[in-house]
Design a protein around this motif. Sequence first.
Motif, PDB file in Angstrom:
ATOM      1  N   SER A 148       0.710  -1.278  -0.048  1.00 18.54           N
ATOM      2  CA  SER A 148       0.007  -0.037   0.080  1.00 18.54           C
ATOM      3  C   SER A 148       0.784   1.291  -0.103  1.00 18.54           C
ATOM      4  O   SER A 148       0.372   2.177  -0.845  1.00 18.54           O
ATOM      5  CB  SER A 148      -1.075  -0.034   1.481  1.00 18.54           C
ATOM      6  N   VAL A 149       1.909   1.236   0.738  1.00 17.13           N
ATOM      7  CA  VAL A 149       2.695   2.402   0.831  1.00 17.13           C
ATOM      8  C   VAL A 149       3.668   2.758  -0.499  1.00 17.13           C
ATOM      9  O   VAL A 149       3.581   3.762  -0.967  1.00 17.13           O
ATOM     10  CB  VAL A 149       3.891   2.340   1.942  1.00 17.13           C
TER      11      VAL A 149
ATOM     12  N   GLN B 215       3.771   5.539  -5.545  1.00 21.51           N
ATOM     13  CA  GLN B 215       3.599   5.716  -7.067  1.00 21.51           C
ATOM     14  C   GLN B 215       2.762   6.810  -7.401  1.00 21.51           C
ATOM     15  O   GLN B 215       3.219   7.345  -8.586  1.00 21.51           O
ATOM     16  CB  GLN B 215       3.451   4.212  -7.490  1.00 21.51           C
ATOM     17  N   GLY B 216       1.802   6.962  -6.719  1.00 24.53           N
ATOM     18  CA  GLY B 216       0.715   8.074  -7.013  1.00 24.53           C
ATOM     19  C   GLY B 216       1.297   9.367  -6.689  1.00 24.53           C
ATOM     20  O   GLY B 216       0.472  10.293  -7.139  1.00 24.53           O
ATOM     21  N   SER B 217       2.158   9.667  -5.969  1.00 26.45           N
ATOM     22  CA  SER B 217       2.347  10.746  -5.443  1.00 26.45           C
ATOM     23  C   SER B 217       3.345  11.681  -6.604  1.00 26.45           C
ATOM     24  O   SER B 217       4.009  11.298  -7.245  1.00 26.45           O
ATOM     25  CB  SER B 217       3.422  10.623  -4.263  1.00 26.45           C
ATOM     26  N   PRO B 218       2.823  13.013  -6.468  1.00 26.83           N
ATOM     27  CA  PRO B 218       3.641  13.923  -7.682  1.00 26.83           C
ATOM     28  C   PRO B 218       5.251  13.956  -7.126  1.00 26.83           C
ATOM     29  O   PRO B 218       5.573  14.103  -6.168  1.00 26.83           O
ATOM     30  CB  PRO B 218       2.847  15.222  -7.352  1.00 26.83           C
ATOM     31  N   SER B 219       5.954  14.427  -8.182  1.00 27.19           N
ATOM     32  CA  SER B 219       7.368  14.172  -7.715  1.00 27.19           C
ATOM     33  C   SER B 219       7.614  15.398  -7.146  1.00 27.19           C
ATOM     34  O   SER B 219       8.556  15.709  -6.452  1.00 27.19           O
ATOM     35  CB  SER B 219       7.892  14.190  -9.205  1.00 27.19           C
ATOM     36  N   ILE B 220       7.073  16.743  -7.177  1.00 25.24           N
ATOM     37  CA  ILE B 220       7.181  17.838  -6.426  1.00 25.24           C
ATOM     38  C   ILE B 220       7.030  17.752  -5.025  1.00 25.24           C
ATOM     39  O   ILE B 220       7.781  17.843  -4.172  1.00 25.24           O
ATOM     40  CB  ILE B 220       6.348  19.041  -6.802  1.00 25.24           C
TER      41      ILE B 220
ATOM     42  N   MET C 208      11.866   6.135  -7.789  1.00 27.42           N
ATOM     43  CA  MET C 208      12.163   5.064  -8.370  1.00 27.42           C
ATOM     44  C   MET C 208      11.753   3.635  -7.689  1.00 27.42           C
ATOM     45  O   MET C 208      11.413   2.779  -8.338  1.00 27.42           O
ATOM     46  CB  MET C 208      13.815   4.913  -8.725  1.00 27.42           C
ATOM     47  N   LEU C 209      11.714   3.651  -6.467  1.00 26.09           N
ATOM     48  CA  LEU C 209      11.525   2.665  -5.800  1.00 26.09           C
ATOM     49  C   LEU C 209       9.841   1.914  -6.018  1.00 26.09           C
ATOM     50  O   LEU C 209      10.141   0.595  -6.201  1.00 26.09           O
ATOM     51  CB  LEU C 209      11.561   2.830  -4.259  1.00 26.09           C
ATOM     52  N   PRO C 210       9.011   2.687  -5.926  1.00 26.35           N
ATOM     53  CA  PRO C 210       7.728   1.830  -6.155  1.00 26.35           C
ATOM     54  C   PRO C 210       7.735   1.178  -7.659  1.00 26.35           C
ATOM     55  O   PRO C 210       7.074   0.250  -7.698  1.00 26.35           O
ATOM     56  CB  PRO C 210       6.392   3.176  -6.323  1.00 26.35           C
ATOM     57  N   LEU C 211       8.139   1.695  -8.728  1.00 22.18           N
ATOM     58  CA  LEU C 211       8.306   0.973  -9.863  1.00 22.18           C
ATOM     59  C   LEU C 211       9.295  -0.116  -9.887  1.00 22.18           C
ATOM     60  O   LEU C 211       8.835  -1.329 -10.487  1.00 22.18           O
ATOM     61  CB  LEU C 211       9.041   2.043 -10.952  1.00 22.18           C
TER      62      LEU C 211
END
Length: 177
Positions: free
Chosen positions: A117-118, A123-128, A159-162
């Motif tokens: 879930s984390v 992965q859905g968080s904006p890069s900013i 990069m981690l979620p991917l």
Amino acid sequence: MIELKNTRALKDRIFKGFVVIFSCIAITPIVLIIYELVIKGYRQINLSFFTEVAPNTWDAMTAVHNGEVIPGGILNGITGTLLMVSLASVIAIPIGLITGIFLYENKETRYAGIVRSVSDILQGSPSIVLGIIGYFWIVKSVTSGFSALAGSVALAIMMLPLIIRSTEETLKMVPQS
């Protein structure tokens, strides 16, 4: 019946005309920007553009005022990018692979569900947002100013979620035998 067909064809042509007109209006600013960049910037692209560091502000402003080529280039940007991507890969790839293997091996555990879930939230968080988190965690607390480490940590978090998901999904495709 024929009149209805002609009406539809007329409406189709009118709508197509509107689409073409508005498309041209929409891409005009982009075309003008690219035109300005090519006309004003083609003289800047040479070997020194890739092999010298960026000039200070005074040198650049003086060159622009005199109509000369701005001295210097983008070498510091290229080396900084390579350094940050390399450091982020060194941080994220091992952690992502280990986490992906863990999630595959422990599908049903509660802890794996939380980690998954984390990972999905990240992965859905904006890069900013991740950049701001990296700024407060690394720049403010560890370094005294901006650094490649801070950018690398923020990039590694992105990069981690991917990597985690790719590892887990790849392992799911491998036969159990």
